[in-house]
Design a protein around this motif. Structure first.
Motif, PDB file in Angstrom:
ATOM      1  N   VAL A 154      84.696 -43.481  44.760  1.00 17.93           N
ATOM      2  CA  VAL A 154      86.022 -43.684  44.176  1.00 17.93           C
ATOM      3  C   VAL A 154      85.968 -43.141  42.758  1.00 17.93           C
ATOM      4  CG1 VAL A 154      87.572 -45.420  43.200  1.00 17.93           C
ATOM      5  CG2 VAL A 154      86.828 -45.617  45.568  1.00 17.93           C
ATOM      6  N   ILE A 169      91.271 -52.603  44.833  1.00 16.73           N
ATOM      7  CA  ILE A 169      89.828 -52.632  44.602  1.00 16.73           C
ATOM      8  C   ILE A 169      89.184 -53.788  45.359  1.00 16.73           C
ATOM      9  CG2 ILE A 169      88.016 -52.920  42.864  1.00 16.73           C
ATOM     10  CD1 ILE A 169      89.361 -50.194  42.803  1.00 16.73           C
ATOM     11  N   LYS A 173      86.193 -52.544  47.737  1.00 17.66           N
ATOM     12  CA  LYS A 173      84.889 -52.552  47.078  1.00 17.66           C
ATOM     13  C   LYS A 173      83.700 -52.609  48.035  1.00 17.66           C
ATOM     14  CE  LYS A 173      85.005 -57.555  46.197  1.00 17.66           C
ATOM     15  NZ  LYS A 173      85.016 -58.608  45.146  1.00 17.66           N
ATOM     16  N   PHE A 179      81.301 -45.705  42.334  1.00 17.48           N
ATOM     17  CA  PHE A 179      82.508 -45.577  41.521  1.00 17.48           C
ATOM     18  C   PHE A 179      82.206 -44.725  40.292  1.00 17.48           C
ATOM     19  CE2 PHE A 179      83.175 -49.379  43.967  1.00 17.48           C
ATOM     20  CZ  PHE A 179      84.538 -49.475  44.176  1.00 17.48           C
ATOM     21  N   LEU A 189      85.784 -53.357  36.924  1.00 19.82           N
ATOM     22  CA  LEU A 189      85.208 -53.399  38.266  1.00 19.82           C
ATOM     23  C   LEU A 189      84.166 -54.501  38.400  1.00 19.82           C
ATOM     24  CD1 LEU A 189      84.760 -49.561  38.938  1.00 19.82           C
ATOM     25  CD2 LEU A 189      86.680 -51.029  39.567  1.00 19.82           C
ATOM     26  N   ILE A 199      78.247 -48.197  39.668  1.00 22.52           N
ATOM     27  CA  ILE A 199      79.259 -47.672  38.746  1.00 22.52           C
ATOM     28  C   ILE A 199      78.621 -46.680  37.792  1.00 22.52           C
ATOM     29  CG2 ILE A 199      80.951 -48.241  36.972  1.00 22.52           C
ATOM     30  CD1 ILE A 199      80.988 -51.112  38.130  1.00 22.52           C
TER      31      ILE A 199
END
Length: 376
Positions: A154, A169, A173, A179, A189, A199
């Motif tokens: 994402v 989200i 997730k 991400f 997040l 992330i």
């Protein structure tokens, strides 16, 4: 009088508590993050800033004009009837390189056998309080997330509600591998249950080699913030995605500026550009492009084919809802730019000949009923 004072005090306290406690407003940056950002080129006094100094303060008279327009604006600011959406799941789940548009700035890309979701906003309203904010032109699309294939990545352009959607989200997730977000956005997040190890936060011009793709964060001219006190505390970005045969650029939100030519010089030419050009107004021209500027931005980044984004899902400005695409088509024709305009929910295969616009928005404003179809 006493009762009025008590009511106002309770109301203000309730708003403060709501903003402070409700997870929709996202996470808070750590002191270590602020310290890390302190020496960055585009970070000043605890806030991120644009490459070109951007004034976004509005005078009292401007605010009054906005209030007036909210009551007396054009009747065509949204479709007369809900927009029907047709989903071809066979195409979406295919390994062929493709793009599927879900309205506004939300896309699913298939590139080099990877599924990449950009700015996943499937919720009913781009607002922390949905019953107050603008409503989606089609029905709530959150249920589509359950049908999506596993998502490799994402990519988020910035933390505004129409690009970073809390309920989306939450549903996404557990089916997303990784991400990619601008600096600071990872805090939201993490607050919503995404592991920090999944992330990657990027500054402008950061490049990452990820599973055979090159992904780069590039400048945009905008702002950020989800609450009452975190304006510009996180960065906003455009993104470059380079695969074996496709080079794709998405602008994120932002006004026109010299950064487009810089992006074109460093990463162009692009096979496809996704350029924002909706929700504009002369009163905030520094942070959202007019459609004619969007076409020029496409030329600046050395794009081959352009798609206008940031329209056809929500009413966030005072122009008619079809004005962005109609103006962009006229500007594209004038400057010899190939522009595509797929239907919402349509999947188009990349490479080869891309479909020419068919003005689907004209007929959909007169539809008599909402219809969301899935072809299996």
């Amino acid at each position: 009088m006493v009762y009025l004072f008590v009511f106002l005090a309770v109301f203000i306290l309730s708003v403060i508590l709501f903003v402070s406690i409700h997870p929709v407003f996202g996470g808070r940056l750590r002191n270590s993050d602020r310290e890390r950002y302190r020496n960055l080129d585009f970070y000043n006094d605890g806030k991120f800033v644009n490459i070109t100094p951007t004034e976004m303060k509005m005078s009292f008279l401007t605010i009054l004009s906005l209030m007036k327009d909210s009551f007396t604006g054009k009747n065509a600011r949204r479709p007369n009837k809900p927009i029907p959406i047709s989903i071809d799941w066979k195409k979406i789940k295919s390994d062929k390189e493709s793009l599927t548009w879900f309205g506004h700035s939300t896309f699913l890309l298939t590139i080099d056998d990877k599924k990449i979701l950009i700015d996943p906003m499937f919720g009913p309203s781009p607002s922390p309080v949905p019953f107050i904010g603008s409503k989606r032109y089609s029905e709530d699309l959150l249920y589509l997330i359950e049908e999506l294939p596993s998502i490799d990545a994402v990519i988020i352009t910035h933390d505004h509600y129409d690009h970073l959607d809390y309920p989306s989200i939450l549903k996404l997730k557990n089916k997303v591998n990784h991400f990619f977000v601008p600096l600071g956005v990872g805090a939201h997040l993490v607050k919503w249950g995404v592991g920090i190890e999944r992330i990657s936060e990027c500054n402008w011009w950061d490049e990452l080699d990820w599973n055979g793709l090159r992904i780069a964060s590039v400048p945009s001219q905008h702002f950020s913030g989800r609450g009452l006190s975190n304006r510009d505390s996180t960065l906003w970005s455009g993104w470059v995605i380079c695969g074996k045969t496709q080079r794709i650029y998405t602008s994120g939100d932002g006004g026109y500026g010299p950064h487009f030519k810089q992006i074109g010089e460093k990463y162009g030419p692009f096979d496809l550009t996704l350029i924002e050009g909706g929700q504009y107004d002369k009163r905030w021209a520094a942070i959202h492009m007019m459609p004619e500027e969007s076409v020029q931005a496409h030329l600046d980044v050395k794009g081959k084919t352009m798609m206008l984004i940031h329209w056809a899902a929500f009413t966030l400005a005072y122009h008619s809802w079809t004005d962005p695409v109609e103006r962009a088509l006229a500007a594209a024709h004038e400057k010899g730019v190939k522009l595509i305009a797929p239907r919402i929910g349509e999947t188009i295969f990349l490479g080869g000949s891309l479909p020419t616009p068919k003005s689907w928005w004209n007929s959909h404003t007169a539809d008599n009923s909402l219809e969301i179809r899935s072809t299996i």
